[in-house]
Design an enzyme around this catalytic site. Structure first.
Site, PDB file in Angstrom:
ATOM      1  N   GLU A 155     -18.487  -5.190  -7.755  1.00  0.00           N
ATOM      2  CA  GLU A 155     -19.162  -4.010  -7.206  1.00  0.00           C
ATOM      3  C   GLU A 155     -19.164  -3.991  -5.678  1.00  0.00           C
ATOM      4  O   GLU A 155     -20.035  -4.588  -5.046  1.00  0.00           O
ATOM      5  CB  GLU A 155     -20.615  -3.946  -7.711  1.00  0.00           C
ATOM      6  CG  GLU A 155     -21.363  -2.724  -7.180  1.00  0.00           C
ATOM      7  CD  GLU A 155     -22.796  -2.589  -7.699  1.00  0.00           C
ATOM      8  OE1 GLU A 155     -23.252  -3.468  -8.453  1.00  0.00           O
ATOM      9  OE2 GLU A 155     -23.450  -1.612  -7.337  1.00  0.00           O
TER      10      GLU A 155
ATOM     11  N   LYS B 294     -16.937  -1.664 -10.297  1.00  0.00           N
ATOM     12  CA  LYS B 294     -18.101  -0.764 -10.163  1.00  0.00           C
ATOM     13  C   LYS B 294     -18.155  -0.235  -8.738  1.00  0.00           C
ATOM     14  O   LYS B 294     -18.768  -0.840  -7.855  1.00  0.00           O
ATOM     15  CB  LYS B 294     -19.387  -1.521 -10.513  1.00  0.00           C
ATOM     16  CG  LYS B 294     -20.657  -0.704 -10.334  1.00  0.00           C
ATOM     17  CD  LYS B 294     -21.833  -1.320 -11.073  1.00  0.00           C
ATOM     18  CE  LYS B 294     -23.120  -0.594 -10.749  1.00  0.00           C
ATOM     19  NZ  LYS B 294     -24.218  -0.955 -11.661  1.00  0.00           N
TER      20      LYS B 294
HETATM   21  P1  13P Z   1     -27.782   2.742  -9.023  1.00  0.00           P
HETATM   22  O1  13P Z   1     -27.031   3.491 -10.100  1.00  0.00           O
HETATM   23  O2  13P Z   1     -29.250   3.100  -8.974  1.00  0.00           O
HETATM   24  O3  13P Z   1     -27.085   2.826  -7.697  1.00  0.00           O
HETATM   25  O4  13P Z   1     -27.802   1.226  -9.437  1.00  0.00           O
HETATM   26  C1  13P Z   1     -26.666   0.665  -9.966  1.00  0.00           C
HETATM   27  C2  13P Z   1     -26.570  -0.738  -9.572  1.00  0.00           C
HETATM   28  O5  13P Z   1     -26.508  -1.613 -10.397  1.00  0.00           O
HETATM   29  C3  13P Z   1     -26.511  -1.039  -8.132  1.00  0.00           C
HETATM   30  O6  13P Z   1     -26.142  -2.355  -7.946  1.00  0.00           O
END
Ligand code: 13P
Length: 340
Positions: free
Chosen positions: A177, A219
């Protein structure tokens, strides 16, 4: 490395019609969410809230995986079943946030690097024993005057790759991510530029670190204007720019891309995902891994009261169902008016 097993888990995480619930708010973050609904954050209130989400009737039809926090992975449903065992029994893959948060990067004012690599091999072994089959590590790239620097992007990409390789060694699928924040006043064009550089750097380093791309889930943020930017792009422009950027940088070997919501409203996040899937002919599954955009209405409806659990579960189910429809491009904004 057991690559067939990693690939099987990764494909289950991005299964058609479903997506991931990010319920891995750290103790500090969940306290902020609870403060807004005037609920005291205790181990039991946090457990009760997650119990409400995980046991929502029918939600498993639209939820492929749930990201848990260390405390939550060790907690139980009201009937005493550990959360990971309960989720697994519904065909939902349990996951675990393993990073220790974004910390100021020395020498680079305004920029951060995500910590948590020390001892990670041992922690992953323990998490696997507790039932986790995927993990999450979030790198944060802020956009502003003179930032991000190339160095900060590289430092974050390097940590992501070291984390991803350790996960695969432990039989755990890494969610990779790299989040380009939407908090600033930057334009959508600037977001696309920064997201491009970030993704290119991340995949360079994953490749160099011999990460098995068929056994990860990416992500990313969507390509979107900063919240404080006067010129907000239309939903169609967001969808088009995001898909263009991903096609340029994400190898087709990656089984799926699960977006974060990053501060978008629930309806916005669903509409954007739906429009992207409606564009068609994509080399990867395009799905959701939302935190706030799956939980906002359910959290407000729950408000910490047992009497509201059923109503909150219906709200969560509705949100998951609409995002499920977005997986095939079949969501329409008018559906927001439907009863929960
Ligand atoms: P949000 O969808 O609220 O941005 O959170 C997702 C997430 O896991 C951020 O690390």
């Amino acid at each position: 490395m057991n690559t067939p097993e990693l690939e099987r888990i990764a494909r289950a995480m991005v299964a058609p019609g479903k997506g991931i619930l990010a319920a891995d708010e750290s103790t500090g973050t969940i306290k902020k969410r609870f403060d807004k609904i005037k609920v005291q954050s205790t181990e039991e209130s946090r457990r009760a809230y997650r119990d409400m989400l995980f046991t929502a009737p029918g939600a498993a039809d639209f939820v492929s995986g749930v990201i848990l926090y260390d405390e939550t992975l060790r907690q139980k449903c009201a009937d005493g079943t550990p959360f990971p065992a309960y989720l697994t029994s519904l065909g939902i893959v349990p996951g675990i946030k393993v990073d220790a948060g974004a910390k100021p990067l020395a020498g680079f004012p305004g920029e951060t690097v995500t910590e948590g690599l020390d001892g990670l091999r041992e922690r992953l072994q323990e998490y696997h024993g507790l039932g986790a089959r995927f993990a999450k590590w979030r790198a944060v790239i802020d956009v502003g005057d003179g930032i991000p620097s190339r160095f900060a992007i590289k430092a974050n990409a390097h940590a992501l790759a070291r984390y991803a390789a350790l996960c695969q060694e432990a039989g755990i699928v890494p969610i990779v991510e790299p989040e380009v924040l939407m908090d600033g006043d930057h334009t959508i064009e600037r977001c696309e530029q920064v997201t491009s550089t970030t993704l290119q750097t991340v995949f360079d380093v994953l490749y160099a670190h011999r990460v098995h791309l068929e056994g990860i889930v990416l992500k990313p943020n969507m390509v979107i204007a900063g919240k404080k930017c006067a010129a907000q792009a239309s939903p169609g422009q967001v969808a088009e720019a995001t898909v263009r950027c991903l096609k340029r940088h994400v190898p087709a070997a990656v089984p799926g891309i699960a977006f974060l919501s990053g501060g978008q409203s629930e309806a916005q996040a669903t509409e954007h995902l739906s429009l992207m899937n409606a564009l068609g002919s994509l080399p990867w599954e395009l799905t959701f891994s939302y935190g706030r955009a799956l939980q906002a209405t359910a959290l407000e409806t729950w408000a910490g009261k047992d009497a509201n659990v059923a109503a909150a579960q219906r709200q969560f189910h509705k949100r998951a169902r609409l995002n499920g429809l977005a997986r095939t491009g079949d969501y329409k904004p008018a559906m927001e008016k439907e009863a929960a």
